[in-house]
Design an enzyme around this catalytic site. Structure first.
Site, short mmCIF file in Angstrom:
data_model
loop_
_atom_site.label_atom_id
_atom_site.label_comp_id
_atom_site.label_asym_id
_atom_site.label_seq_id
_atom_site.Cartn_x
_atom_site.Cartn_y
_atom_site.Cartn_z
N HIS A 31 -6.20 -5.67 -2.74
CA HIS A 31 -5.24 -4.87 -2.10
C HIS A 31 -4.19 -5.51 -1.18
O HIS A 31 -3.04 -5.36 -1.46
CB HIS A 31 -6.07 -3.80 -1.36
CG HIS A 31 -4.97 -2.57 -0.99
ND1 HIS A 31 -4.43 -1.78 -1.54
CD2 HIS A 31 -4.45 -2.32 0.35
CE1 HIS A 31 -3.67 -0.84 -0.93
NE2 HIS A 31 -3.79 -1.18 0.30
N ASP A 47 -7.26 -4.95 -6.98
CA ASP A 47 -7.15 -3.49 -6.46
C ASP A 47 -7.57 -2.33 -7.16
O ASP A 47 -7.09 -2.24 -8.20
CB ASP A 47 -5.69 -3.59 -5.93
CG ASP A 47 -5.31 -2.60 -4.72
OD1 ASP A 47 -6.59 -1.74 -4.17
OD2 ASP A 47 -4.34 -2.31 -4.40
N SER A 64 0.84 -1.10 0.13
CA SER A 64 -0.03 0.13 -0.22
C SER A 64 0.77 1.39 -0.03
O SER A 64 1.67 1.51 -0.79
CB SER A 64 -1.05 0.04 1.24
OG SER A 64 -2.10 1.12 1.02
#
EC number: 3.4.16.5
Length: 486
Positions: free
Chosen positions: A462, A403, A241
């Site tokens: 993600h 994602d 991330s």
């Protein structure tokens, strides 16, 4: 030395007492840079509330040193800090490390050797929590991994108990062994950063990325000094991330509008409006690049891009972390397991076993994320650091194909845009299918050249190791073994 992609996140803090209970902030308490940032926020974000961007320190109670199994003072270590190619005093004497051996039988997370503790920045009052797990296979020779979570503001403990650590937490708060843990063939350090995230604490919150490197450098220096048995193995830094930090905003419209491999989430008028906003967003980002210390400019750009290219998707109720489904639990970033992890780690016997000095654990802090946004950190060109890293370190960049917020189209785009000697060959290469080394099913597509690799992971959102644990462990072990590095 090989390495997975990560950018280091830790912030600055002020002097800290042995214990602290937070109190509300008021404008008159802000000084210097904080006041400048708040003035910029008020000018760009009508109705902004102080508590949304500046949070008081996390409540904590520091344990006496004699409660720990050992400590190491930075002044006992002789080392230098290299900055812009020049040796400078490292400031290591400002740091110390406290640690304890975690009894594997006390929690049942894993039966391997474990250490936990704190890096203490005595000058700034930062205290960063870590939890180390030895490799299940051969710790004498297996590599060592430093894992950093993103957000910014999410604890690495969430990845420990949700994705790639030795155990997962269930809804009943019981642990189950993770057969696909990344410590199957590597020793892993989970570090909570920036300050006031997870079990880390300090009197002032983190604001931006650049202040990170010295603290992490100090932590690694002290850790390997105290535990030299792990210092000779290959070392890698891994994260997810915001740890990768940079995603081109231009990639959001195609991903939301059916061009990323999944059905469109938005209707055509919304898609066209988003596409029309991309040029202005790019101009705003360039202004921030040109004046990275101008907080107001960077905040303005980040706000425009977020409003134009992220909010239209968010309003649909679809998860920004997985385009395939709805957001199940907004308060826990669409992942109910994050709430279970917080409940597990807030049990007193768990905190006592690992020496946690923060009594109320939160998996992710919206305050920290807001602080980074408010300081213009979202639009800083940190991807420009990667070419320098590639001179000495191999880099794997991976992204789940479902994602949205860190989508594979944008990740692929920025890896191809990097200004480095291998750029042209890397750009020309096509993605080729990668098959699981044992089960032989397709797990993704990869391209690589001269130390840089990009991997698109199939059927993953993600949090790739959460959605595809077997495939994630497979590509991780292959990377450690040197695949995709020529």
């Amino acid at each position: 030395m090989k390495g997975l992609l990560s950018l280091l996140l830790v912030g600055a803090a002020n002097a800290l007492a042995a214990s602290y209970e937070p109190r509300s902030l008021t404008e008159d308490m802000l000084q210097g840079k904080e006041k400048e940032v708040w003035d910029a926020i008020k000018g760009e974000i009508p109705g902004a509330q102080l508590d949304d961007y500046f949070n008081p320190p996390t409540a904590h109670q520091r344990e006496p040193d004699e409660k720990w199994d050992g400590k190491l003072e930075g002044k006992s270590v002789n080392t230098l800090w290299v900055e812009e190619g020049k040796d400078k005093p490292s400031g290591i004497e400002e740091y110390g490390m406290r640690f304890k051996t975690v009894d594997p039988s006390s929690l049942g997370v894993d039966n391997v050797t474990q250490y936990s503790g704190y890096l203490d920045n005595k000058k700034n009052g930062q205290h960063l929590f870590f939890w180390f797990f030895e490799s299940r296979r051969d710790p004498q020779y297996d590599p060592v991994i430093l894992w950093l979570n993103g957000g910014p503001g999410c604890s690495s403990m969430t990845s420990l108990f949700m994705e790639l650590g030795p155990a997962r937490v269930g809804q009943d708060l019981k642990l189950t062994r993770n057969p696909n843990s990344w410590n199957n063939r590597a020793s892993i350090i989970f570090l909570d950063q920036p300050v006031n995230v997870g079990f880390s604490y300090g009197k002032s919150g983190a604001f931006n990325t650049p202040s990170a490197s010295k603290d992490v450098f100090a932590f690694l220096t002290l850790f390997f000094k105290k535990f030299p048995q792990y210092a000779l193995q290959d070392f890698h830094i891994a994260g997810e991330s915001y740890a990768g930090h940079y995603i081109p905003f231009a990639s959001y419209p195609p991903m939301a509008c059916g061009k990323g491999g999944y059905s469109a989430v938005l209707d055509q008028p919304t898609c066209k409006a988003m596409e029309a906003a991309v040029p202005q967003c790019q101009k705003e980002i360039k202004r921030c690049y040109d004046k990275p210390t101008d907080v107001a400019t960077c905040v303005k750009g980040a706000k425009f891009c977020k409003d134009a290219l992220v909010r239209p998707y968010s309003r649909t109720g679809q998860s920004i972390y997985d385009i395939r489904g709805r957001c199940e639990d907004p308060k826990d970033l669409c992942y109910p397991i994050l709430g279970w992890i917080a409940k597990y780690l807030n049990q007193r016997h768990v905190q006592k076993a690992i020496g946690a000095e923060v009594s109320h654990f939160k998996g992710c802090s919206n305050h920290i994320s807001s602080q980074f946004f408010a300081h213009g950190d979202y639009n800083q060109p940190f991807h420009r650091k990667i070419p320098g890293i590639l001179k000495d370190v191999n880099v794997l960049v991976y992204a789940g194909d479902a994602d949205y917020i860190c989508n594979w189209l944008g990740v692929k785009e920025w890896t191809e845009a990097l200004q480095w000697p291998g750029r042209h060959i890397f750009r020309r290469k096509n993605l080729s299918v990668v098959y699981h080394s044992v089960n032989k099913w397709p797990l993704g597509r990869v391209k690589y050249h001269n130390g840089l690799a990009f991997l698109q992971v199939f059927k993953a959102g993600h949090r790739v190791p959460y959605d595809q644990p077997e495939n994630a462990l497979d590509f991780f072990n292959r990377w450690l073994a040197g695949e995709w590095t020529p």
